[in-house]
Design an enzyme around this catalytic site. Structure first.
Site, PDB file in Angstrom:
ATOM      1  N   SER A 114       0.845  -1.190   0.000  1.00 50.12           N
ATOM      2  CA  SER A 114       0.000   0.000   0.000  1.00 50.12           C
ATOM      3  C   SER A 114       0.889   1.251   0.000  1.00 50.12           C
ATOM      4  CB  SER A 114      -0.969  -0.031   1.182  1.00 50.12           C
ATOM      5  OG  SER A 114      -2.027   0.880   0.975  1.00 50.12           O
ATOM      6  N   ASP A 159      -8.825  -5.039  -5.626  1.00 54.10           N
ATOM      7  CA  ASP A 159      -8.381  -3.978  -4.727  1.00 54.10           C
ATOM      8  C   ASP A 159      -8.703  -2.618  -5.338  1.00 54.10           C
ATOM      9  OD1 ASP A 159      -7.065  -2.266  -2.994  1.00 54.10           O
ATOM     10  OD2 ASP A 159      -5.060  -2.803  -3.702  1.00 54.10           O
ATOM     11  N   HIS A 219      -6.397  -6.109  -1.656  1.00 59.69           N
ATOM     12  CA  HIS A 219      -5.307  -5.237  -1.229  1.00 59.69           C
ATOM     13  C   HIS A 219      -4.185  -6.007  -0.538  1.00 59.69           C
ATOM     14  CE1 HIS A 219      -3.877  -1.196  -0.709  1.00 59.69           C
ATOM     15  NE2 HIS A 219      -3.768  -1.304   0.594  1.00 59.69           N
TER      16      HIS A 219
END
Length: 546
Positions: A188, A461, A487
């Site tokens: 991320s 995601d 994700h």
């Protein structure tokens, strides 16, 4: 019980707020409690901090301001070290060092300790040492022990990247590494840092794995809602109306939006959604936008980690399947959204609710605070993340596109939040200008300058919309597209029933690592080959004796 479900400037963490302002929504504009990859999700504080075998927690004297040559101040930055798997036979007789990059929250020990997470699986195979560096201004790693706006000006991506560079250089000296191969990992936001570090300081690493890395610093991130809609559409349901899951959600949001336009309609919303405090004669547009932000949060929480191996919650409860089944259970669609909100609070957040909290003003008053200890670790980390978004990154998750969520969350809501949290100077112009500068500095995703870079992205995601997908064999840039996964899905432990594309994706990442670790001068010696060599030597000695 009551949970604060306020729309947030962008995404993240376990909020242990002051007694008068208890809040704990699982998902806040794409950022869950605990951070993008670190959310404890029902773990006790002991589980989140207990060290694993072979692991140590240390502090490092970090530079205060890397871009002021006259500033000699230092502060203690935390890092984990694990040499459990260090093995020169497996590493090709060289120092292979994996560096997990900490993100927007207190860094837990699991990423350099839990043998089941993928970085540790790779470390065991390649005989690597593993470091994990906590991000400045998060957790106990605080250059300044307050969250005043003037202090937060030292919380930038460039400072974080420079922290990594100074850390690597210092560890090379401290541990006397000779020609080491450092490889950064991150998921991320830290995934973006991993890729950016490879571009900014290529001489310090051999390569990088950047999972679910949002390298397109888009200010108006309406694409998030588009991906949520796509995932809901792909989740099959059957009903008499022959409507798809995303169509049910569109109908519900449209009904709610129409009700929000009148006093009578807002009274209906109060009843069906148990709004607390309820809409009344003093309700303004900002309150209504905030309400729809909270509704959007529900779907973000159910989709962003759908089917990830993060834990039992992401495997069983925060899934598109659960969301669609609840929306398709018959009856009134707004009632179904309330049922979904209750399900998420109970099964995903572990904190059941009886009302849908919606108080923009009191929440912003809380976030004006600047004392870490008064705010608590969780809320302080949220504020740090909001600052990164308002100051430079953007990622403002609006519904300004043409999605099932309608025009319910305008970008002005986020501009207001930035101003209300950080002061009148942090206004719409400031946010836009800061974001433009970052995009210009990194050339966006059109011309990202790096080599030896692996970029896994799960197509379920919502953050994958900001990913980098340009394969380049000459520069060894390898995007890894993972269908049906969400994700940071490639980072978590393997589990039965996981998305079918994950094993192949992990194999691609492993092959990428092999390509930058091994060469003609550095070859892996596995246990079987080592045993064969030992037996050959023993046989030769026996022959010489007789």
């Amino acid at each position: 019980l009551r949970v604060r479900m306020t729309s947030r400037c962008v995404l993240l963490l376990l909020c242990l707020v002051a007694a008068a302002a208890a809040f704990g929504q699982w998902m806040q504009f794409g950022r869950p409690k605990g951070g993008f990859v670190n959310g404890p999700l029902h773990l006790s504080s002991k589980d989140a901090t207990t060290l694993f075998p072979g692991q140590t927690l240390n502090t490092f004297s970090q530079k205060f301001d890397h871009f002021d040559p006259l500033d000699m101040k230092r502060w203690d930055q935390r890092y984990y070290l694990n040499e459990k798997y260090k093995n020169k036979d497996l590493s090709g007789d060289q120092d292979i060092i994996f560096l997990m990059i900490g993100g927007e929250g207190e860094e837990p020990p699991k990423w350099s300790g839990d043998e089941n997470v993928q970085i540790m699986q790779f470390a065991a195979y390649f005989g690597a040492t593993v470091f994990d560096l906590e991000h400045r201004f998060f957790g106990p790693s605080r250059p300044i022990n307050d969250l005043k706006t003037e202090s937060l000006r030292l919380l930038t991506m460039e400072q974080a990247l420079a922290d990594l560079a100074y850390f690597i250089t210092s560890m090379n000296q401290q541990h006397k590494y000779e020609n080491p191969k450092w490889i950064t990992f991150g998921g991320s936001y830290p995934g973006a840092l991993s890729a950016m570090f490879r571009s900014r300081y290529p001489e310090l690493t051999a390569g990088a794995v950047a999972s679910s890395a949002p390298l397109n610093f888009k200010l108006d991130f309406y694409d998030y809602a588009d991906v949520v809609q796509s995932v809901l559409f792909q989740t099959e349901i059957t009903n008499d109306a022959n409507k798809t899951c995303d169509e049910l959600v569109r109908s519900a949001i449209s009904q709610m939006q129409q009700l929000s336009l009148t006093v009578e309609g807002r009274e209906q919303l109060n009843k069906q959604m148990h709004v607390d405090p309820p809409f009344d004669d003093n309700t303004v547009k900002q309150d209504i936008n905030n309400f729809f932000g909270n509704v959007f949060n529900i779907f973000q929480g159910m989709i962003q980690y759908t089917y990830d191996g993060r834990n039992d919650v992401s495997k069983k409860y925060s899934t598109a399947r659960q969301a669609c089944d609840i929306m398709n259970q018959g009856g009134d669609l707004i009632d179904n959204i309330w049922a979904l909100a209750k399900f998420e609070a109970d099964k995903v957040d572990g904190d059941p609710i009886e009302s849908f909290a919606n108080n923009y003003t009191s929440d912003m008053e809380f976030y004006k605070q600047t004392d870490y200890d008064v705010m608590g670790e969780g809320a302080a980390s949220y504020k740090g993340w909001y600052w990164l978004s308002c100051n430079e990154m953007g990622y403002l998750q609006t519904t300004d596109g043409d999605s099932i969520f309608g025009s319910t969350i305008p970008i002005n809501l986020f501009f207001d939040m930035c101003t209300d949290m950080f002061g009148p100077g942090i206004n719409a112009s400031f946010v836009r200008d800061g974001n433009k500068a970052v995009v210009a500095s990194w050339n966006g995703v059109d011309d990202f300058d790096a080599t030896n870079l692996c970029l896994p992205n799960g197509m379920f995601d919502p953050w994958s919309a900001l990913g980098y997908y340009k394969a380049d064999k000459e520069r060894n840039i390898l995007p890894v597209v993972i269908e049906g996964a969400a994700h940071c899905s490639d980072m978590y432990p393997v589990y039965d029933g996981e998305p079918a594309a994950l094993p192949a994706a992990r194999a691609q990442i492993k092959d990428f690592l092999s390509g930058i670790i091994y060469d003609s001068d550095h070859k892996r010696k596995d246990s079987s080959s080592s045993l064969s060599i030992m037996m050959l030597i023993a046989s030769s000695l026996v022959a010489m004796l007789f």
